[in-house]
Structures are given as structure tokens and as C-alpha cells.
Design an enzyme around this catalytic site. Structure first.
Site, PDB file in Angstrom:
ATOM      1  N   HIS A 137      -1.203   0.422   5.732  1.00 40.63           N
ATOM      2  CA  HIS A 137      -1.851   1.457   6.563  1.00 40.63           C
ATOM      3  C   HIS A 137      -0.950   2.665   6.804  1.00 40.63           C
ATOM      4  O   HIS A 137      -0.531   2.931   7.926  1.00 40.63           O
ATOM      5  CB  HIS A 137      -2.309   0.861   7.904  1.00 40.63           C
ATOM      6  CG  HIS A 137      -3.304  -0.248   7.749  1.00 40.63           C
ATOM      7  ND1 HIS A 137      -3.994  -0.778   8.819  1.00 40.63           N
ATOM      8  CD2 HIS A 137      -3.747  -0.915   6.655  1.00 40.63           C
ATOM      9  CE1 HIS A 137      -4.802  -1.740   8.392  1.00 40.63           C
ATOM     10  NE2 HIS A 137      -4.671  -1.843   7.077  1.00 40.63           N
TER      11      HIS A 137
ATOM     12  N   GLU B  98     -15.810   4.297   8.762  1.00 38.79           N
ATOM     13  CA  GLU B  98     -16.326   5.424   9.537  1.00 38.79           C
ATOM     14  C   GLU B  98     -16.168   6.756   8.823  1.00 38.79           C
ATOM     15  O   GLU B  98     -15.257   6.953   8.024  1.00 38.79           O
ATOM     16  CB  GLU B  98     -15.552   5.541  10.865  1.00 38.79           C
ATOM     17  CG  GLU B  98     -15.649   4.315  11.733  1.00 38.79           C
ATOM     18  CD  GLU B  98     -14.861   4.449  13.036  1.00 38.79           C
ATOM     19  OE1 GLU B  98     -14.202   5.506  13.228  1.00 38.79           O
ATOM     20  OE2 GLU B  98     -14.924   3.518  13.842  1.00 38.79           O
TER      21      GLU B  98
ATOM     22  N   GLN C  87       0.819  -1.218   0.000  1.00 34.25           N
ATOM     23  CA  GLN C  87       0.000   0.000   0.000  1.00 34.25           C
ATOM     24  C   GLN C  87       0.851   1.265   0.000  1.00 34.25           C
ATOM     25  O   GLN C  87       0.320   2.372  -0.008  1.00 34.25           O
ATOM     26  CB  GLN C  87      -0.923   0.002   1.228  1.00 34.25           C
ATOM     27  CG  GLN C  87      -1.925  -1.137   1.216  1.00 34.25           C
ATOM     28  CD  GLN C  87      -2.698  -1.273   2.523  1.00 34.25           C
ATOM     29  OE1 GLN C  87      -2.532  -0.486   3.457  1.00 34.25           O
ATOM     30  NE2 GLN C  87      -3.556  -2.266   2.594  1.00 34.25           N
TER      31      GLN C  87
ATOM     32  N   TYR D 212     -10.741  -9.720   9.269  1.00 35.93           N
ATOM     33  CA  TYR D 212     -11.099 -10.432   8.048  1.00 35.93           C
ATOM     34  C   TYR D 212     -11.208 -11.916   8.376  1.00 35.93           C
ATOM     35  O   TYR D 212     -10.349 -12.467   9.050  1.00 35.93           O
ATOM     36  CB  TYR D 212     -10.058 -10.163   6.959  1.00 35.93           C
ATOM     37  CG  TYR D 212     -10.108  -8.718   6.529  1.00 35.93           C
ATOM     38  CD1 TYR D 212     -11.139  -8.261   5.708  1.00 35.93           C
ATOM     39  CD2 TYR D 212      -9.185  -7.800   7.006  1.00 35.93           C
ATOM     40  CE1 TYR D 212     -11.219  -6.929   5.353  1.00 35.93           C
ATOM     41  CE2 TYR D 212      -9.261  -6.459   6.652  1.00 35.93           C
ATOM     42  CZ  TYR D 212     -10.276  -6.034   5.831  1.00 35.93           C
ATOM     43  OH  TYR D 212     -10.366  -4.709   5.490  1.00 35.93           O
TER      44      TYR D 212
ATOM     45  N   TYR E 168     -10.615   8.472  18.928  1.00 39.25           N
ATOM     46  CA  TYR E 168     -11.633   7.934  18.009  1.00 39.25           C
ATOM     47  C   TYR E 168     -11.743   6.407  18.068  1.00 39.25           C
ATOM     48  O   TYR E 168     -12.388   5.797  17.221  1.00 39.25           O
ATOM     49  CB  TYR E 168     -11.422   8.519  16.602  1.00 39.25           C
ATOM     50  CG  TYR E 168     -11.846   9.977  16.649  1.00 39.25           C
ATOM     51  CD1 TYR E 168     -13.165  10.350  16.420  1.00 39.25           C
ATOM     52  CD2 TYR E 168     -10.962  10.958  17.091  1.00 39.25           C
ATOM     53  CE1 TYR E 168     -13.582  11.657  16.587  1.00 39.25           C
ATOM     54  CE2 TYR E 168     -11.367  12.269  17.266  1.00 39.25           C
ATOM     55  CZ  TYR E 168     -12.673  12.610  17.014  1.00 39.25           C
ATOM     56  OH  TYR E 168     -13.102  13.902  17.216  1.00 39.25           O
TER      57      TYR E 168
HETATM   58 CA   LIG Z   1     -13.526   4.921  15.462  1.00 36.71          CA
END
Ligand SMILES: [Ca+2]
Length: 373
Positions: free
Chosen positions: A151, A244, A87, A265, A254
């Protein structure tokens, strides 16, 4: 959860379903123009002033310029060495808020280092002939380096005060998103030169990185400044389920990985998760299961397409669509999924200064599209 809460949730779900059905029925075909093809996993874009074109990043490492006459440049000179793996690679691009004076272009990207890889941000001056960046300098590095290819975040946005916000993924190291001494799973807020604003929420707190604005994020891949409120809106990948939308405020948690609507997964629970909502953490502003796998996002305020005015666009990779959310104040009131018939992963969506909607598709033969109602 008591019965009354359960009922309210179901009622909420029904309201969303009804809104979907209604907007679905009202949906009309969009006009799509293919402006460029053959882009290698394009990731981000930024509009040069006066219709001079669009800077486009390719994850494989090149920054290119598309011009309105259809010409697509080769790789611009002076860009940083990136780690183009999994990624990682060259990721987002943003112009300085004072671009007309300073011609500074900001890039985010993955870089290798001790122990792994991580996100970095740098800036360079765009040459007068738009052929390359001059004097590129790194202004920020995610520390420590913990990623093995996953990520990285890493959208860039300047708020109204000219502060630079960067989303940083958890590097697929879940618990680090809660560690205030690390930059994994955080949003950071920086001065344009990369230094730390002294009014950041964790400045002066022992054991906390002063760059942090908000924490407990998994991998936020879309960010935009709300045109009326000036607030920072982000979308974030859940794991399996639980994507989200968040409005991120100073110093708030958060939740990831303590609070999530997603599972690993394959269906196993997230080991650290204590529930969908956990005290001391902010619930998502809006949540999607199954996961569309969100990408770039942009508010639409132009009068060019009145039927889209006030919408929030978000790209979706897995869902292969462009979401158009209608808002009632800050609340998500409805959604429409565009471009689904094309079967292409959407990596970014941006609105140009003249009110056109541009989209990048994610593949080895990625495209730049212009979408109209
Ligand atoms: Ca969250």
C-alpha cells in the site's frame, strides 16, 4: 437504515444493473495493438511532447522510453535506488507542467528506511538526447516509514494551478489513515519543488502535517484531473469489496478505516469500521463490490474517438479489464468493461495528447497496448 432508504438503495442498484445491461448490449469489440512486450511489471507512463515517445516505469526499478518506431530503450540513467519488493518499486511517472522549458520528470517509488519502507517522490531533468535523468533530487518522503511491502499509493498528478498531488497508501496500517500527524492513507498537495503550499488545509494546525490535502484513504492507485471542473478524481482499493471512486476536496476525511463497504479478506469485518457511511466522513462518489482492484485512470476528451468522448477510463487488476465509465456531469451513468477476453491485469491507462488510449498490463512480461473502438 429505514425502509425508504433501503428501497432507494435497491432502486439505485437496479438502475446501475440496468445501465450495465444496456451498455453491455451496446458494447463492440475493440481494436488492440501490442506495441511492446517484455516489460517487467510496468506501472506508469508519461507522453513526451511532439511524439518523442512514452516514458514507462517498471516496478522492478527501470525507467524506459518507448518510441513510435517500436524501439524500446534499456533503463535510462540517473533514476533513484528503489525498494523493489512486494507492491513496492518504481511506481508512477509524470512530466512537469512546464516540461517544454524545464524538462523535469517526476517519479514516485518505494524506499527503505528506519522502521520500514514508504513512498518517496523526486525529480530529475531529462537529458536532451532522452538517455537519462540529470540531477535527480528527492522532493518528498512519506513519514514515518511503516510499510513492510504494501500500500504505497502513489499516483502523481498536477492540477491546473500546477500543484503536485500524490496519493499515499496506508502501508497496510489501517488506523494511521485517520492520524493527521502521519502521511499514511493521505493525499498530499505540494509545490512543484516539494515545498508546502501555504493555502493547504492543515497548514498551521498543531499536530497535523501541512502537506495533507485529504485523508482517510486506503490505497488510491488512480488519479486524474477532471478536464472541465479541474477537480481531483481518484480511485481507491477497498479491502474485499468496496472499491471507490472519490472526488477529493481540501481537508475532507474519506473514511478509511471507519467507513467502508468492504470487509477483510476472508470475510471478517474491518475491526475499526463503524459502518458503510459514517458521519463526518465523505461517502464514496461511486462504489464497487466485488472489487475490480482499480489502477490508473484517465479522462477521454479527444475528438479522435467520438464514441468515447466524455468517458472516464480506469484499469482493473483483479477484474482483468479496462473500465469505460460514462458520466452525466460528475455522476457515473454507465460502465462498460473492455479487454476482458485478454485475461490480463491492467496496471495503467492514459490518453496521449493526440487522443490515443494506451494501456499497460501487469506481469513479468507486461505489455504496452493501444486500444481503439
Ligand atoms: Ca472511503
Amino acid at each position: 437504515m429505514n425502509i425508504s432508504t433501503q428501497w432507494k438503495r435497491r432502486a439505485g442498484a437496479y438502475a446501475v444493473w440496468a445501465a450495465l445491461t444496456w451498455t453491455g448490449a451496446a458494447a463492440q469489440a475493440q481494436q488492440v495493438q501490442e506495441l511492446a512486450t517484455g516489460l517487467q511489471h510496468p506501472w506508469g507512463m508519461a507522453f513526451l511532447p511532439d511524439g518523442q515517445g512514452i516514458l514507462i516505469t517498471e516496478r522492478t526499478g527501470a525507467l524506459r522510453l518507448w518510441q513510435a518506431d517500436g524501439k524500446l530503450s534499456g533503463p535510462l540513467a540517473g533514476t533513484p535506488q528503489v525498494l523493489a519488493r512486494s507492491q513496492g518499486g518504481l511506481l508512477d511517472v509524470a512530466l512537469s507542467p512546464q516540461f517544454a522549458q524545464d524538462r523535469l520528470v517526476y517519479l514516485s517509488y518505494a524506499e527503505d528506511g528506519d522502521g520500514g519502507s514508504g513512498t518517496a517522490v523526486g525529480r530529475g531533468r531529462l537529458a536532451q538526447d532522452n538517455s537519462g535523468l540529470e540531477g535527480f533530487e528527492v522532493i518528498f518522503r512519506q513519514e514515518p516509514k511503516l510499510s513492510s511491502g504494501q500500500h504505497y499509493g502513489s499516483r502523481l498528478a498536477f492540477d491546473r494551478d500546477g500543484m503536485l498531488f500524490v496519493t499515499l497508501g496506508d502501508n497496510n496500517q489501517r488506523p494511521t489513515a485517520q492520524d493527521l500527524d502521519k502521511l499514511q492513507g493521505k493525499t498530499v498537495r505540494l509545490n512543484p519543488d516539494g515545498s508546502v503550499p501555504q493555502d493547504n488545509p492543515f497548514v498551521g494546525r498543531q499536530g497535523a502535517r501541512p502537506e495533507i490535502w485529504s485523508y482517510g484513504h486506503r490505497n488510491a492507485q488512480g488519479m486524474a484531473v477532471h478536464p472541465q471542473t479541474g477537480a481531483i478524481w481518484q480511485n481507491e482499493h477497498g479491502a474485499q469489496g468496496g472499491d471507490e471512486l472519490n472526488i477529493v476536496q481540501a481537508g475532507r476525511n474519506y473514511g478509511w478505516p471507519l467507513a467502508t463497504h468492504g470487509v477483510n479478506y476472508g470475510g471478517a469485518p474491518i475491526p475499526e469500521a463503524r459502518g458503510q457511511e459514517v458521519e463526518g466522513t465523505e461517502p464514496p462518489h461511486h462504489v464497487w463490490t466485488p472489487s475490480p482492484a482499480f489502477s490508473g485512470m484517465a479522462f477521454y476528451t479527444s475528438e479522435r474517438h467520438p464514441q468515447w468522448q466524455g468517458s472516464l477510463f480506469m484499469g482493473a487488476l483483479r477484474d482483468q479489464s479496462l473500465l469505460r465509465l460514462t458520466l452525466d456531469g460528475d455522476k457515473v451513468a454507465g460502465e462498460e468493461r473492455l479487454l476482458r477476453d485478454r485475461g490480463e491485469r491492467i496496471r495503467d491507462v492514459r490518453v496521449s495528447p493526440d487522443g490515443q488510449v494506451y494501456v499497460l498490463t501487469d506481469s513479468r512480461q507486461g505489455k504496452l497496448l493501444r486500444v481503439s473502438p
